[in-house]
Design an enzyme around this catalytic site. Sequence first.
Site, PDB file in Angstrom:
ATOM      1  N   ARG A  46       0.847  -1.199   0.000  1.00 18.95           N
ATOM      2  CA  ARG A  46       0.000   0.000   0.000  1.00 18.95           C
ATOM      3  C   ARG A  46       0.882   1.249   0.000  1.00 18.95           C
ATOM      4  O   ARG A  46       0.579   2.246  -0.651  1.00 18.95           O
ATOM      5  CB  ARG A  46      -0.943   0.006   1.226  1.00 18.95           C
ATOM      6  CG  ARG A  46      -1.733   1.291   1.332  1.00 18.95           C
ATOM      7  CD  ARG A  46      -2.872   1.340   2.349  1.00 18.95           C
ATOM      8  NE  ARG A  46      -2.877   0.352   3.368  1.00 18.95           N
ATOM      9  CZ  ARG A  46      -2.154   0.381   4.499  1.00 18.95           C
ATOM     10  NH1 ARG A  46      -1.331   1.395   4.734  1.00 18.95           N
ATOM     11  NH2 ARG A  46      -2.238  -0.585   5.365  1.00 18.95           N
ATOM     12  N   TYR A  98     -16.851  18.571 -13.843  1.00 16.51           N
ATOM     13  CA  TYR A  98     -17.219  17.160 -13.888  1.00 16.51           C
ATOM     14  C   TYR A  98     -18.221  16.845 -12.764  1.00 16.51           C
ATOM     15  O   TYR A  98     -18.018  17.230 -11.611  1.00 16.51           O
ATOM     16  CB  TYR A  98     -15.945  16.325 -13.736  1.00 16.51           C
ATOM     17  CG  TYR A  98     -16.206  14.843 -13.700  1.00 16.51           C
ATOM     18  CD1 TYR A  98     -16.646  14.174 -14.836  1.00 16.51           C
ATOM     19  CD2 TYR A  98     -16.030  14.108 -12.533  1.00 16.51           C
ATOM     20  CE1 TYR A  98     -16.904  12.822 -14.803  1.00 16.51           C
ATOM     21  CE2 TYR A  98     -16.283  12.741 -12.504  1.00 16.51           C
ATOM     22  CZ  TYR A  98     -16.725  12.113 -13.644  1.00 16.51           C
ATOM     23  OH  TYR A  98     -16.985  10.779 -13.608  1.00 16.51           O
ATOM     24  N   ASP A 170      -7.707  20.415 -12.644  1.00 17.69           N
ATOM     25  CA  ASP A 170      -8.026  19.106 -13.225  1.00 17.69           C
ATOM     26  C   ASP A 170      -7.622  19.171 -14.695  1.00 17.69           C
ATOM     27  O   ASP A 170      -8.257  19.846 -15.504  1.00 17.69           O
ATOM     28  CB  ASP A 170      -9.535  18.846 -13.056  1.00 17.69           C
ATOM     29  CG  ASP A 170      -9.967  17.495 -13.614  1.00 17.69           C
ATOM     30  OD1 ASP A 170      -9.257  16.931 -14.457  1.00 17.69           O
ATOM     31  OD2 ASP A 170     -11.052  17.020 -13.200  1.00 17.69           O
ATOM     32  N   LYS A 195      -8.767   8.392 -18.430  1.00 13.64           N
ATOM     33  CA  LYS A 195      -9.115   8.977 -19.727  1.00 13.64           C
ATOM     34  C   LYS A 195      -7.913   8.961 -20.681  1.00 13.64           C
ATOM     35  O   LYS A 195      -7.466   7.904 -21.045  1.00 13.64           O
ATOM     36  CB  LYS A 195      -9.685  10.379 -19.503  1.00 13.64           C
ATOM     37  CG  LYS A 195     -10.698  10.474 -18.335  1.00 13.64           C
ATOM     38  CD  LYS A 195     -11.981   9.696 -18.572  1.00 13.64           C
ATOM     39  CE  LYS A 195     -12.855   9.543 -17.333  1.00 13.64           C
ATOM     40  NZ  LYS A 195     -13.197  10.765 -16.630  1.00 13.64           N
TER      41      LYS A 195
HETATM   42  C1  LIG Z   1     -13.658  11.124 -15.308  1.00  9.49           C
HETATM   43  C2  LIG Z   1     -13.285  12.417 -14.723  1.00  9.49           C
HETATM   44  C3  LIG Z   1     -13.003  12.556 -13.352  1.00  9.49           C
HETATM   45  C4  LIG Z   1     -13.150  11.389 -12.372  1.00  9.49           C
HETATM   46  O1  LIG Z   1     -12.210  10.410 -12.600  1.00  9.49           O
HETATM   47  P1  LIG Z   1     -12.470   8.826 -12.358  1.00  9.49           P
HETATM   48  O2  LIG Z   1     -11.202   8.217 -12.830  1.00  9.49           O
HETATM   49  O3  LIG Z   1     -13.674   8.454 -13.152  1.00  9.49           O
HETATM   50  O4  LIG Z   1     -12.695   8.663 -10.886  1.00  9.49           O
HETATM   51  C5  LIG Z   1     -12.624  13.802 -12.882  1.00  9.49           C
HETATM   52  N1  LIG Z   1     -12.516  14.869 -13.726  1.00  9.49           N
HETATM   53  C6  LIG Z   1     -12.770  14.767 -15.031  1.00  9.49           C
HETATM   54  C7  LIG Z   1     -12.619  15.976 -15.899  1.00  9.49           C
HETATM   55  C8  LIG Z   1     -13.161  13.552 -15.581  1.00  9.49           C
HETATM   56  O5  LIG Z   1     -13.443  13.476 -16.889  1.00  9.49           O
END
Ligand SMILES: *Cc1c(COP(=O)(O)O)cnc(C)c1O
Length: 375
Positions: A46, A98, A170, A195
Site C-alpha cells: 500500500r 465534472y 483538473d 481517460k
Molecule cells: C472522469 C473524470 C473525473 C473522475 O475520474 P475517475 O477516474 O472516473 O474517478 C474527474 N474529472 C474529469 C474531468 C473527468 O473526466
Amino acid sequence: MKFATKAIHAGVEPDPTTGAIMTPIYQTSTYVQEAPGKHKGYEYARTQNPTRNALQAALAALENGKHGLCYASGLASIDAILKLFKPGDEIIATNDLYGGTYRIFTKIYSNFGLKFHFVPMQDMASVEKYINANTKMLWLETPTNPLMRLIDIQAAGTLAKKHNVLLAVDNTFATPYLQLPLEMGADIVMHSVTKYLGGHSDTVMGALIVNDDELAQRLAFIQNASGAVPGPQDCFLVLRGLKTLHVRMQRHCENGRAVAEYLAKHTKVDTVNYPGFSTHPAKSQMRDFGGMVSFTLKGDDWDEALQVMSSFHVFSLGESLGGVESLVTHPASMTHASIPKEERLQSGLKDTLIRLSVGIEDIDDLIADLQQAIG
Ligand SMILES: *Cc1c(COP(=O)(O)O)cnc(C)c1O
C-alpha cells in the site's frame, strides 16, 4: 528532454534483476526483510510498489513536476486533496465541472464542514470577491466539461498566490501534451488517468502531480493512510499507454478539429463547443485543442437529440472519454446527472447537449457516422 522522449522513457529503468525493458508488474503485497527494519526501501505494497513508483515518476516528468502520486481513481485523488483541509475551510470551484467532482464536494465533504462556492471563472477578476480568510483552494478544470470553456490558469495562479491559497487544476481533458498547469502557477495538477493518459478504456485511476515537497509528503501520507492506491497491473497498463500519449493526442487533435468544423457547417447543428473556436485569451495556454467536442441541434428538441445519440455505428454511446475509440455521451443523464437540473441549466448545460470524445479512427469513417446519425 522533449515530451515524446519523456513519454516513452521517463520513470522507466531496465529492471535491475533481469534487464527487462518494461517495468515488471510487481504483483506482491509485501517485501521480505533481512532483519526488522532492514529492507530495500519497500515494506508493504500500500505504501510502496515499484510498478507504481515508475508510473508516478513518469507522470511527474510529463507534467514538468517534481512529485507524482497515483490513486485508485480520479475521484480517489480528489478525495486525497480534500483530506488536506479541516471543517470551516472554504473552496472556490468553477461552476462548469465534472459531475463526480461536484458530487464528492457537495454530497460528502460538505457533511464534514468544508464549504464550497461554485462560480463562473471565465473572468478571474470576478472570482476574487468570493475569497475570504477561510478560503484554502481554488479548483478549476479547463477546458471545462462539457461546455469546453477556457479558464485562464495563469490568472488563477496569480490570484491564488496573492491570497496564499492553493490552486488545483483538473488537467484530464487537456493532458500534459496540451497544457502544463504547474508552469502557469498551479500547485496541484489532478488527472483522471482513466481517460487520455491510460488512453485505452481499460483502467480506472487517478493521479496528482505537485512541486512542493511538503505538499507531496502530506499527499503521500494520505495516499498511504487512506489507502486508495491502484494495483500494479493497472499501473503497468498506464505505463504502456503513456508511451503513445503524444502520438494519440496528435490524432485526437486532428480528428477533433475535423469533427468540430464539420458540425459547425451542418445545417441542423446549433452551437458547437470546441476550444479551438474559442475567442478567450486563455486559448494560447493550449498547444492544440484535443478531441472533446459538444454540440446542440437547432430546435433544441429532446426526441431528436435522443434519436441522434442512439443512431451512431462507429461512435459508441457511453460515459467516459479519452480512449482510442470514439464515444458519444449525454452529459445531462450520464456524466453530469449528479448536478441538479437548475444548476446544470444555470451553468449553460442544456438537456439536449451531446458530447463527443473523438477517437483516433479514420476521420472519413467518423464524419460518415455523424452524417448518417444527424441526417
Ligand atoms: C472522469 C473524470 C473525473 C473522475 O475520474 P475517475 O477516474 O472516473 O474517478 C474527474 N474529472 C474529469 C474531468 C473527468 O473526466
